[in-house]
Design a protein around this motif. Sequence first.
Motif, PDB file in Angstrom:
ATOM      1  N   ALA A 110       0.829  -1.203   0.000  1.00 46.20           N
ATOM      2  CA  ALA A 110       0.000   0.000   0.000  1.00 46.20           C
ATOM      3  C   ALA A 110       0.868   1.259   0.000  1.00 46.20           C
ATOM      4  CB  ALA A 110      -0.930  -0.008   1.213  1.00 46.20           C
ATOM      5  N   GLU A 111       1.926   1.254   0.763  1.00 55.15           N
ATOM      6  CA  GLU A 111       2.805   2.421   0.842  1.00 55.15           C
ATOM      7  C   GLU A 111       3.572   2.642  -0.451  1.00 55.15           C
ATOM      8  OE1 GLU A 111       5.169   1.576   4.273  1.00 55.15           O
ATOM      9  OE2 GLU A 111       3.666   2.361   5.651  1.00 55.15           O
ATOM     10  N   THR A 112       4.003   1.566  -1.091  1.00 56.56           N
ATOM     11  CA  THR A 112       4.821   1.715  -2.299  1.00 56.56           C
ATOM     12  C   THR A 112       3.997   1.978  -3.547  1.00 56.56           C
ATOM     13  OG1 THR A 112       4.889  -0.674  -2.665  1.00 56.56           O
ATOM     14  CG2 THR A 112       6.704   0.300  -1.401  1.00 56.56           C
ATOM     15  N   THR A 113       2.717   1.638  -3.528  1.00 54.51           N
ATOM     16  CA  THR A 113       1.886   1.809  -4.722  1.00 54.51           C
ATOM     17  C   THR A 113       0.774   2.824  -4.534  1.00 54.51           C
ATOM     18  OG1 THR A 113       0.494  -0.067  -4.098  1.00 54.51           O
ATOM     19  CG2 THR A 113       2.350  -0.517  -5.568  1.00 54.51           C
ATOM     20  N   LYS A 149      -6.459  -2.169   2.523  1.00 54.04           N
ATOM     21  CA  LYS A 149      -7.499  -3.147   2.197  1.00 54.04           C
ATOM     22  C   LYS A 149      -7.408  -3.558   0.732  1.00 54.04           C
ATOM     23  CE  LYS A 149     -12.429  -4.169   2.266  1.00 54.04           C
ATOM     24  NZ  LYS A 149     -12.221  -5.250   1.395  1.00 54.04           N
ATOM     25  N   GLN A 150      -7.200  -2.591  -0.143  1.00 53.56           N
ATOM     26  CA  GLN A 150      -7.042  -2.912  -1.561  1.00 53.56           C
ATOM     27  C   GLN A 150      -5.823  -3.809  -1.764  1.00 53.56           C
ATOM     28  OE1 GLN A 150      -6.858   1.158  -2.815  1.00 53.56           O
ATOM     29  NE2 GLN A 150      -8.914   1.103  -3.707  1.00 53.56           N
ATOM     30  N   ALA A 151      -4.754  -3.533  -1.046  1.00 54.49           N
ATOM     31  CA  ALA A 151      -3.543  -4.343  -1.148  1.00 54.49           C
ATOM     32  C   ALA A 151      -3.822  -5.780  -0.707  1.00 54.49           C
ATOM     33  CB  ALA A 151      -2.422  -3.733  -0.315  1.00 54.49           C
ATOM     34  N   ASP A 174      -6.697  -7.312  -0.721  1.00 56.29           N
ATOM     35  CA  ASP A 174      -7.563  -7.938  -1.718  1.00 56.29           C
ATOM     36  C   ASP A 174      -6.769  -8.401  -2.935  1.00 56.29           C
ATOM     37  OD1 ASP A 174      -9.722  -7.447  -0.057  1.00 56.29           O
ATOM     38  OD2 ASP A 174     -10.413  -5.688  -1.186  1.00 56.29           O
ATOM     39  N   LEU A 175      -5.849  -7.561  -3.396  1.00 56.56           N
ATOM     40  CA  LEU A 175      -5.019  -7.945  -4.537  1.00 56.56           C
ATOM     41  C   LEU A 175      -4.121  -9.124  -4.205  1.00 56.56           C
ATOM     42  CD1 LEU A 175      -4.003  -4.465  -5.985  1.00 56.56           C
ATOM     43  CD2 LEU A 175      -5.432  -6.189  -7.085  1.00 56.56           C
ATOM     44  N   MET A 176      -3.590  -9.147  -2.988  1.00 58.57           N
ATOM     45  CA  MET A 176      -2.734 -10.258  -2.571  1.00 58.57           C
ATOM     46  C   MET A 176      -3.526 -11.563  -2.530  1.00 58.57           C
ATOM     47  SD  MET A 176      -0.445  -8.321   0.299  1.00 58.57           S
ATOM     48  CE  MET A 176       0.338  -9.791   0.910  1.00 58.57           C
ATOM     49  N   GLN A 177      -4.769 -11.497  -2.078  1.00 56.52           N
ATOM     50  CA  GLN A 177      -5.604 -12.703  -2.051  1.00 56.52           C
ATOM     51  C   GLN A 177      -5.916 -13.167  -3.469  1.00 56.52           C
ATOM     52  OE1 GLN A 177      -9.008 -11.640   0.417  1.00 56.52           O
ATOM     53  NE2 GLN A 177      -8.361 -13.205   1.865  1.00 56.52           N
ATOM     54  N   LYS A 178      -6.217 -12.218  -4.335  1.00 65.36           N
ATOM     55  CA  LYS A 178      -6.617 -12.552  -5.696  1.00 65.36           C
ATOM     56  C   LYS A 178      -5.459 -13.126  -6.517  1.00 65.36           C
ATOM     57  CE  LYS A 178      -8.786 -10.535  -9.763  1.00 65.36           C
ATOM     58  NZ  LYS A 178      -9.342  -9.326 -10.371  1.00 65.36           N
ATOM     59  N   HIS A 179      -4.255 -12.575  -6.342  1.00 66.75           N
ATOM     60  CA  HIS A 179      -3.131 -12.953  -7.189  1.00 66.75           C
ATOM     61  C   HIS A 179      -2.105 -13.848  -6.499  1.00 66.75           C
ATOM     62  CE1 HIS A 179      -4.562 -10.432 -10.397  1.00 66.75           C
ATOM     63  NE2 HIS A 179      -4.750  -9.463  -9.528  1.00 66.75           N
ATOM     64  N   GLY A 180      -2.338 -14.194  -5.269  1.00 68.22           N
ATOM     65  CA  GLY A 180      -1.472 -15.150  -4.596  1.00 68.22           C
ATOM     66  C   GLY A 180      -0.134 -14.592  -4.169  1.00 68.22           C
ATOM     67  N   LYS A 235       3.706  -9.786  -9.653  1.00 69.16           N
ATOM     68  CA  LYS A 235       2.407  -9.649 -10.314  1.00 69.16           C
ATOM     69  C   LYS A 235       1.470  -8.802  -9.455  1.00 69.16           C
ATOM     70  CE  LYS A 235      -1.378 -11.996 -12.484  1.00 69.16           C
ATOM     71  NZ  LYS A 235      -1.770 -13.085 -13.326  1.00 69.16           N
ATOM     72  N   VAL A 236       1.491  -9.024  -8.150  1.00 68.29           N
ATOM     73  CA  VAL A 236       0.640  -8.249  -7.248  1.00 68.29           C
ATOM     74  C   VAL A 236       1.007  -6.769  -7.323  1.00 68.29           C
ATOM     75  CG1 VAL A 236       0.019  -7.854  -4.833  1.00 68.29           C
ATOM     76  CG2 VAL A 236       0.193 -10.183  -5.691  1.00 68.29           C
ATOM     77  N   GLU A 237       2.291  -6.474  -7.327  1.00 71.58           N
ATOM     78  CA  GLU A 237       2.729  -5.087  -7.394  1.00 71.58           C
ATOM     79  C   GLU A 237       2.333  -4.455  -8.728  1.00 71.58           C
ATOM     80  OE1 GLU A 237       6.754  -2.461  -6.712  1.00 71.58           O
ATOM     81  OE2 GLU A 237       6.553  -4.422  -5.755  1.00 71.58           O
ATOM     82  N   LYS A 238       2.466  -5.200  -9.804  1.00 73.44           N
ATOM     83  CA  LYS A 238       2.064  -4.694 -11.123  1.00 73.44           C
ATOM     84  C   LYS A 238       0.570  -4.405 -11.146  1.00 73.44           C
ATOM     85  CE  LYS A 238       1.956  -5.985 -15.992  1.00 73.44           C
ATOM     86  NZ  LYS A 238       2.216  -7.043 -16.952  1.00 73.44           N
ATOM     87  N   GLU A 239      -0.221  -5.327 -10.613  1.00 74.49           N
ATOM     88  CA  GLU A 239      -1.669  -5.130 -10.563  1.00 74.49           C
ATOM     89  C   GLU A 239      -2.043  -3.925  -9.688  1.00 74.49           C
ATOM     90  OE1 GLU A 239      -4.100  -6.610 -12.338  1.00 74.49           O
ATOM     91  OE2 GLU A 239      -2.540  -7.704 -13.386  1.00 74.49           O
ATOM     92  N   ALA A 240      -1.329  -3.733  -8.606  1.00 67.67           N
ATOM     93  CA  ALA A 240      -1.593  -2.596  -7.723  1.00 67.67           C
ATOM     94  C   ALA A 240      -1.328  -1.278  -8.447  1.00 67.67           C
ATOM     95  CB  ALA A 240      -0.740  -2.697  -6.469  1.00 67.67           C
ATOM     96  N   LYS A 241      -0.244  -1.236  -9.211  1.00 67.67           N
ATOM     97  CA  LYS A 241       0.066  -0.015  -9.963  1.00 67.67           C
ATOM     98  C   LYS A 241      -0.986   0.220 -11.046  1.00 67.67           C
ATOM     99  CE  LYS A 241       4.972  -0.097  -9.003  1.00 67.67           C
ATOM    100  NZ  LYS A 241       6.313  -0.291  -9.533  1.00 67.67           N
TER     101      LYS A 241
END
Length: 54
Positions: free
Chosen positions: A19-22, A27-29, A31-37, A42-48
């Motif tokens: 969350a801090e880096t993107t 909460k969004q972070a 959710d993305l971690m749960q979705k993308h494992g 990949k999680v960081e790319k999706e967050a950006k």
Amino acid sequence: MPTKKPKTESKDKKALRLAETTDISPKQAKDLMQKHGKDSSKVEKEAKNFKAEG
């Protein structure tokens, strides 16, 4: 006897770092971690992408 830290604390720390880096919410972070494992790149790319679309 040492106590083990729950795994959720580790996930919380990872989500907070993401969350801090993107610049998304923790909460969004999470959710993305749960979705993308566990694939952190990949999680960081999706967050950006998520932030850019937002």
